[in-house]
Design an enzyme around this catalytic site. Structure first.
Site, PDB file in Angstrom:
ATOM      1  N   GLU A  11       1.760 -41.344  22.368  1.00 24.46           N
ATOM      2  CA  GLU A  11       0.762 -41.308  23.447  1.00 24.46           C
ATOM      3  C   GLU A  11       1.302 -42.001  24.703  1.00 24.46           C
ATOM      4  OE1 GLU A  11      -3.973 -42.296  24.247  1.00 24.46           O
ATOM      5  OE2 GLU A  11      -2.893 -43.411  22.713  1.00 24.46           O
ATOM      6  N   TYR A  12       1.964 -43.140  24.491  1.00 21.98           N
ATOM      7  CA  TYR A  12       2.551 -43.880  25.617  1.00 21.98           C
ATOM      8  C   TYR A  12       3.627 -43.048  26.306  1.00 21.98           C
ATOM      9  CZ  TYR A  12       5.680 -47.162  27.984  1.00 21.98           C
ATOM     10  OH  TYR A  12       6.490 -47.785  28.901  1.00 21.98           O
ATOM     11  N   LEU A  13       4.536 -42.480  25.533  1.00 21.64           N
ATOM     12  CA  LEU A  13       5.633 -41.699  26.105  1.00 21.64           C
ATOM     13  C   LEU A  13       5.125 -40.437  26.797  1.00 21.64           C
ATOM     14  CD1 LEU A  13       8.313 -42.099  23.304  1.00 21.64           C
ATOM     15  CD2 LEU A  13       8.334 -43.157  25.570  1.00 21.64           C
ATOM     16  N   LYS A  15       3.835 -41.594  30.154  1.00 17.24           N
ATOM     17  CA  LYS A  15       4.964 -41.843  31.058  1.00 17.24           C
ATOM     18  C   LYS A  15       5.582 -40.520  31.521  1.00 17.24           C
ATOM     19  CE  LYS A  15       6.156 -45.306  32.175  1.00 17.24           C
ATOM     20  NZ  LYS A  15       5.631 -46.132  33.289  1.00 17.24           N
TER      21      LYS A  15
END
Length: 213
Positions: free
Chosen positions: A121-123, A126
């Site tokens: 989810e973070y990547l 980004k």
């Protein structure tokens, strides 16, 4: 001297960016922080600070600013709201304010978030922010480090558009790379990955510039 807005100035990497900028002969830092209580630590060092919450209107934060470093992060708590949409807001505000260059602190793996075993989810957030920046009218540099450590600065890195392997790099060396990327003669409209390495940061960035000619 150029005024540099640092989003995420209160973070571990952000503080290092601010301290390095404060010693620069080219740049003057402006710390963007989310809470009033975070301003004093910068004021006592003679560093300007501006209140700005990435989940709200931040158009005022780029007034009088020449260039921007986005080093903000939610720590995994609000990756869409902050890491993605917050970045987009600052990109839009920078576009409207004719900011000369936008340097994005991204992450290795952001080019292929679907391939990640963790932090997907973070990547993805980004990745979306990076793509939004690429499609903007801003000159940009997107810096994608490996795993961040709190080791001392080496002043040397390994760099490539795609390194093809994982590794670590100190926040101190990431901070220096972001600042060097601000220069007009540094890589522009480029995305590059960085890890611990043996090439000086300035030489490494020069190699990315010569690659585009």
């Amino acid at each position: 001297m150029e005024n540099i807005l640092v989003a995420g100035a209160n973070g571990n990497t952000g503080k290092q960016i601010i301290n390095l900028l404060a010693k620069s002969q080219y740049f003057k830092p402006v710390a963007m922080v989310r809470e009033e209580s975070q301003i004093e630590q910068f004021k006592i060092k003679g560093i300007d600070a501006v209140l700005g919450d990435l989940e709200k209107d931040i158009s005022h934060t780029v007034k009088g600013i020449d260039k921007v470093i986005f080093a903000a992060g939610s720590g995994g708590k609000k990756v869409v709201e902050v890491d993605q949409e917050g970045a987009k807001k600052l990109i839009d505000a920078s576009n409207n304010a004719n900011i000369k260059k936008f340097v994005m602190l991204s992450s290795m793996g952001a080019d292929e978030p679907g391939q990640a075993n963790e932090l997907q989810e973070y990547l993805q957030a980004k990745h979306n922010a990076d793509e939004y920046l690429k499609k903007s009218n801003l000159r940009y540099a997107i810096v994608r480090p490996g795993s961040l450590t709190n080791d001392d600065a080496k002043g040397t890195i390994e760099i490539a558009k795609k390194l093809g392997h994982r590794g670590e790099i100190s926040r101190a060396d990431v901070a220096q790379t972001l600042i060097c990327s601000l220069h007009d003669n540094g890589p522009s409209d480029k995305t590059y990955e960085i890890l611990n390495g043996e090439t000086s940061i300035s030489e490494a960035l020069d190699s990315m510039v010569s690659e585009e000619k």
